[in-house]
Design a protein around this motif. Structure first.
Motif, PDB file in Angstrom:
ATOM      1  N   VAL A 196       0.939  -1.263  -0.009  1.00  0.00           N
ATOM      2  CA  VAL A 196       0.022  -0.171  -0.097  1.00  0.00           C
ATOM      3  C   VAL A 196       0.960   1.499   0.047  1.00  0.00           C
ATOM      4  CG1 VAL A 196      -1.636   1.288   1.359  1.00  0.00           C
ATOM      5  CG2 VAL A 196      -1.979  -1.081   0.875  1.00  0.00           C
ATOM      6  N   PRO A 197       2.050   1.393   0.720  1.00  0.00           N
ATOM      7  CA  PRO A 197       2.813   2.417   0.629  1.00  0.00           C
ATOM      8  C   PRO A 197       3.327   2.961  -0.901  1.00  0.00           C
ATOM      9  CG  PRO A 197       3.416   1.147   2.392  1.00  0.00           C
ATOM     10  CD  PRO A 197       2.775   0.099   1.806  1.00  0.00           C
ATOM     11  N   LYS A 198       3.274   1.895  -1.768  1.00  0.00           N
ATOM     12  CA  LYS A 198       3.437   2.284  -3.181  1.00  0.00           C
ATOM     13  C   LYS A 198       2.606   2.874  -3.590  1.00  0.00           C
ATOM     14  CE  LYS A 198       6.368   0.187  -5.567  1.00  0.00           C
ATOM     15  NZ  LYS A 198       7.756   0.637  -6.000  1.00  0.00           N
ATOM     16  N   ILE A 199       1.346   2.427  -3.527  1.00  0.00           N
ATOM     17  CA  ILE A 199      -0.016   3.069  -3.856  1.00  0.00           C
ATOM     18  C   ILE A 199      -0.068   4.754  -3.380  1.00  0.00           C
ATOM     19  CG2 ILE A 199      -2.410   3.311  -3.776  1.00  0.00           C
ATOM     20  CD1 ILE A 199      -2.524   0.053  -3.583  1.00  0.00           C
ATOM     21  N   LEU A 200       0.383   4.747  -2.166  1.00  0.00           N
ATOM     22  CA  LEU A 200       0.311   5.913  -1.380  1.00  0.00           C
ATOM     23  C   LEU A 200       1.243   7.020  -2.381  1.00  0.00           C
ATOM     24  CD1 LEU A 200      -0.026   5.251   2.375  1.00  0.00           C
ATOM     25  CD2 LEU A 200      -1.994   5.765   0.783  1.00  0.00           C
ATOM     26  N   SER A 201       2.228   6.388  -2.549  1.00  0.00           N
ATOM     27  CA  SER A 201       3.509   7.278  -3.212  1.00  0.00           C
ATOM     28  C   SER A 201       3.242   7.394  -4.779  1.00  0.00           C
ATOM     29  CB  SER A 201       4.949   6.462  -3.232  1.00  0.00           C
ATOM     30  OG  SER A 201       4.977   5.584  -4.032  1.00  0.00           O
ATOM     31  N   GLY A 202       2.316   6.718  -5.181  1.00  0.00           N
ATOM     32  CA  GLY A 202       1.795   6.968  -6.607  1.00  0.00           C
ATOM     33  C   GLY A 202       3.005   6.575  -7.501  1.00  0.00           C
ATOM     34  N   ASP A 203       4.024   5.884  -6.990  1.00  0.00           N
ATOM     35  CA  ASP A 203       5.254   5.289  -7.635  1.00  0.00           C
ATOM     36  C   ASP A 203       5.044   3.722  -7.838  1.00  0.00           C
ATOM     37  OD1 ASP A 203       7.563   4.465  -8.626  1.00  0.00           O
ATOM     38  OD2 ASP A 203       8.776   5.215  -6.866  1.00  0.00           O
TER      39      ASP A 203
ATOM     40  N   GLY B 244     -13.043   5.176 -12.175  1.00  0.00           N
ATOM     41  CA  GLY B 244     -13.642   6.094 -11.631  1.00  0.00           C
ATOM     42  C   GLY B 244     -13.051   6.622 -10.084  1.00  0.00           C
ATOM     43  N   ILE B 245     -11.995   6.369  -9.900  1.00  0.00           N
ATOM     44  CA  ILE B 245     -11.419   7.055  -8.541  1.00  0.00           C
ATOM     45  C   ILE B 245     -10.041   7.639  -8.917  1.00  0.00           C
ATOM     46  CG2 ILE B 245     -12.430   5.271  -6.919  1.00  0.00           C
ATOM     47  CD1 ILE B 245      -9.746   3.695  -7.056  1.00  0.00           C
ATOM     48  N   THR B 246      -9.650   8.551  -8.098  1.00  0.00           N
ATOM     49  CA  THR B 246      -8.354   9.402  -8.318  1.00  0.00           C
ATOM     50  C   THR B 246      -7.482   8.831  -7.450  1.00  0.00           C
ATOM     51  OG1 THR B 246      -9.716  11.258  -9.144  1.00  0.00           O
ATOM     52  CG2 THR B 246      -7.249  11.665  -8.643  1.00  0.00           C
ATOM     53  N   LEU B 247      -6.492   8.049  -7.820  1.00  0.00           N
ATOM     54  CA  LEU B 247      -5.374   7.642  -6.925  1.00  0.00           C
ATOM     55  C   LEU B 247      -4.346   8.872  -6.622  1.00  0.00           C
ATOM     56  CD1 LEU B 247      -4.950   4.152  -8.518  1.00  0.00           C
ATOM     57  CD2 LEU B 247      -6.032   4.768  -6.407  1.00  0.00           C
ATOM     58  N   PRO B 248      -3.434   8.448  -5.630  1.00  0.00           N
ATOM     59  CA  PRO B 248      -2.457   9.412  -5.124  1.00  0.00           C
ATOM     60  C   PRO B 248      -1.532   9.483  -6.337  1.00  0.00           C
ATOM     61  CG  PRO B 248      -2.953   8.223  -3.338  1.00  0.00           C
ATOM     62  CD  PRO B 248      -3.710   7.459  -4.585  1.00  0.00           C
ATOM     63  N   GLU B 249      -0.809  10.597  -6.712  1.00  0.00           N
ATOM     64  CA  GLU B 249      -0.042  10.911  -7.807  1.00  0.00           C
ATOM     65  C   GLU B 249       1.431  11.012  -7.382  1.00  0.00           C
ATOM     66  OE1 GLU B 249      -0.977  13.794 -10.511  1.00  0.00           O
ATOM     67  OE2 GLU B 249      -2.996  13.264 -10.721  1.00  0.00           O
ATOM     68  N   ALA B 250       2.380  10.533  -8.063  1.00  0.00           N
ATOM     69  CA  ALA B 250       3.661  10.429  -7.721  1.00  0.00           C
ATOM     70  C   ALA B 250       3.962  11.948  -7.558  1.00  0.00           C
ATOM     71  CB  ALA B 250       4.432   9.838  -8.823  1.00  0.00           C
ATOM     72  N   LYS B 251       4.937  12.083  -6.643  1.00  0.00           N
ATOM     73  CA  LYS B 251       5.430  13.497  -6.488  1.00  0.00           C
ATOM     74  C   LYS B 251       6.423  13.987  -7.426  1.00  0.00           C
ATOM     75  CE  LYS B 251       4.640  13.679  -1.408  1.00  0.00           C
ATOM     76  NZ  LYS B 251       4.172  11.998  -1.528  1.00  0.00           N
ATOM     77  N   SER B 252       6.467  15.151  -8.209  1.00  0.00           N
ATOM     78  CA  SER B 252       7.361  15.523  -9.226  1.00  0.00           C
ATOM     79  C   SER B 252       8.466  15.961  -8.230  1.00  0.00           C
ATOM     80  CB  SER B 252       6.727  16.666  -9.903  1.00  0.00           C
ATOM     81  OG  SER B 252       6.644  17.563  -8.807  1.00  0.00           O
ATOM     82  N   LYS B 253       9.709  15.647  -9.235  1.00  0.00           N
ATOM     83  CA  LYS B 253      11.069  15.515  -8.681  1.00  0.00           C
ATOM     84  C   LYS B 253      11.460  17.031  -8.808  1.00  0.00           C
ATOM     85  CE  LYS B 253      11.484  10.506  -8.839  1.00  0.00           C
ATOM     86  NZ  LYS B 253      11.997   9.323  -9.659  1.00  0.00           N
TER      87      LYS B 253
END
Lengths: 301, 301
Positions: free
Chosen positions: A225-232, A292-301
């Motif tokens: 799940v941390p991968k999902i939260l990071s969007g990476d 139909g859901i918006t997942l967390p996006e990767a932080k831009s570097k």
């Protein structure tokens, strides 16, 4: 034969095989390695490994050959293909099948190798690249006792836990299959749970924090799940690995005529993710099949 | 109002409610209890609880009423039925909804109670009878801040972890729903995995030992598989609880128009177990739906 002067070969220097091969070198074992990827060969050589130009040279003097390949097709190629090694190995060499395959494949391979006066242990591994690098894999293995004795220095070098499942080849593959059934279902369930939570308007970080400390938690929930939260979704282990491994589970169900509805449902989710183009992403990308859901996006570097 | 002199009522003295009510008494709170089961009332009274003859007497002077009932129907009966208490509670009394219900039920109930000048917190609990008895429940709660302040002494007495999900009623129910999605799928997956392992000829104890220490593990796998190994399906939590709780999950999916194939598959397994007559057994009895295998039998005493 004194095991302390044995020669070991690791075939397949991907993330798992490289970790195991380097751990063997670090433990002071005479270790050959081989991979088609020259970058992997260079890295292994820099670590002190023996990295000859051909598969044959990397294995012809070996007492133990560890196969760390993606699937049974690759194992067949390495052993019996045009440049296959099986015919040129010394009698009594132990082949360790480190890949995740079906038990029926492992058993058939064992029969074939026995006819060539070779021995075999099926020994699928668990723990990921991190544990491979530190020589702390978990190994679920089965095969004859003397073969375990002869492979002892290698198993000691690469694993923190060696489970000897049975004396009969196939047991290790069966246990790994059960582990993968659960691992795959738990990743798919973690994705479904997080997706529904987002749909219900819950903050995903809070949800992760609470569930991780509750009865709904799993090893995979905490790990993926941390991968999902990071969007990476850069892969630790890919979606297509579970397309394969849950496929092995369902093949066993067909072989035994045994119903596996939850596994089948999870397999369909990984197939959907792969069909949508996410096969080479991290397996947590199976959450992308929920629409139909918006997942967390990767932080831009 | 000083919370230290507040009066608390716990309605529903089943395994969870009894533990919570006794924990409140042990913490020195003035605690009324009520249940239709006279044996439960006797046990609560012996522990020092106030156990009057009627629901009305047990709640009319309360500042906080904790409902620890099986489902939303029972909650409606207690609040609004023929002998319902809602109309006779003092203004501003806080109703804590400790049952697992849908978020939409919790929200609708909150509106109804607000019209009667009552306040509400939805606060589903987790941790089982053991944690209830020691006052160490996990609680996923949502509601207005002042209500949490007024309920503070009770939450302190009965819980080890109080997660305040949001200020809006329904958030606690939503988080609990996600937890139950995972818990239910993990139990069904544990059953499927152990069933396939038995079918494949693996020793179930060995399988439990290895998987518990591997990436396939889950909180539920570790907690429920020992029941299967012992062959003792006396209930901690029953099959029919997951028929209900995964039903709540799937109802949310319908409300949101959101697909939940893994949850649906697990729900079917619990329905199959219930239909086969195992609804009142431990939820691990869902393994009994897998045909053609011999499960461990209970040791004769």
């Amino acid at each position: 034969m004194s095991t302390s002067t044995s020669t070991f070969s690791v075939i397949g220097l991907g993330s798992m095989g490289m970790g195991a091969a380097k751990s063997a070198v670090s433990a002071g074992l005479t270790t050959y390695g081989f991979d088609l990827n020259p970058e992997a060969m260079r890295s292994f050589k820099e670590h002190g490994g023996l990295a000859p130009a051909t598969l044959l040279e990397a294995t012809k003097g070996a007492d133990v050959v560890l196969l760390m390949l993606v699937n049974s097709n690759q194992c067949d190629q390495v052993l019996f293909g045009a440049h296959g090694i099986a015919a040129s190995l010394r009698p009594n060499t132990v082949i360790i099948l480190g890949s995740t395959t079906s038990a029926s494949y492992a058993k058939a391979l064992n029969e074939k190798l026995q006819e060539m006066n070779l021995r075999m242990i099926d020994a699928p591994v668990s723990g990921g690249a991190a544990k491979a690098n530190t020589g702390e894999l978990s190994i679920m293995a089965s095969g004859p006792e003397q073969a375990f004795v002869d492979c002892g220095p290698l198993f000691d070098a690469i694993s923190a836990k060696l489970y000897r499942v049975s004396d009969t080849v196939g047991g290790g593959a069966s246990v790994k299959m059960i582990n993968q059934l659960l691992a795959g279902v738990h990743i798919a369930a973690a994705a479904e749970a997080m997706a529904l939570g987002v749909k219900a308007g819950l903050a995903p970080e809070m949800l992760y924090e609470i569930i991780s400390n509750s009865a709904g938690s799993s090893w995979m929930f905490q790990n993926r799940v941390p991968k999902i939260l990071s969007g990476d979704y850069s892969p630790n282990s890919m979606v297509d690995i579970f397309v394969k491994d849950l496929g092995i589970v369902l093949d066993a169900g067909k072989e035994f005529k045994f119903p596996l509805p939850i596994s089948a449902s999870a397999h369909q989710q990984f197939l959907s993710a792969s069909a949508a183009g996410h096969g080479l992403e991290d397996d947590s990308a199976v959450i992308k099949v929920y629409p139909g859901i918006t997942l967390p996006e990767a932080k831009s570097k």
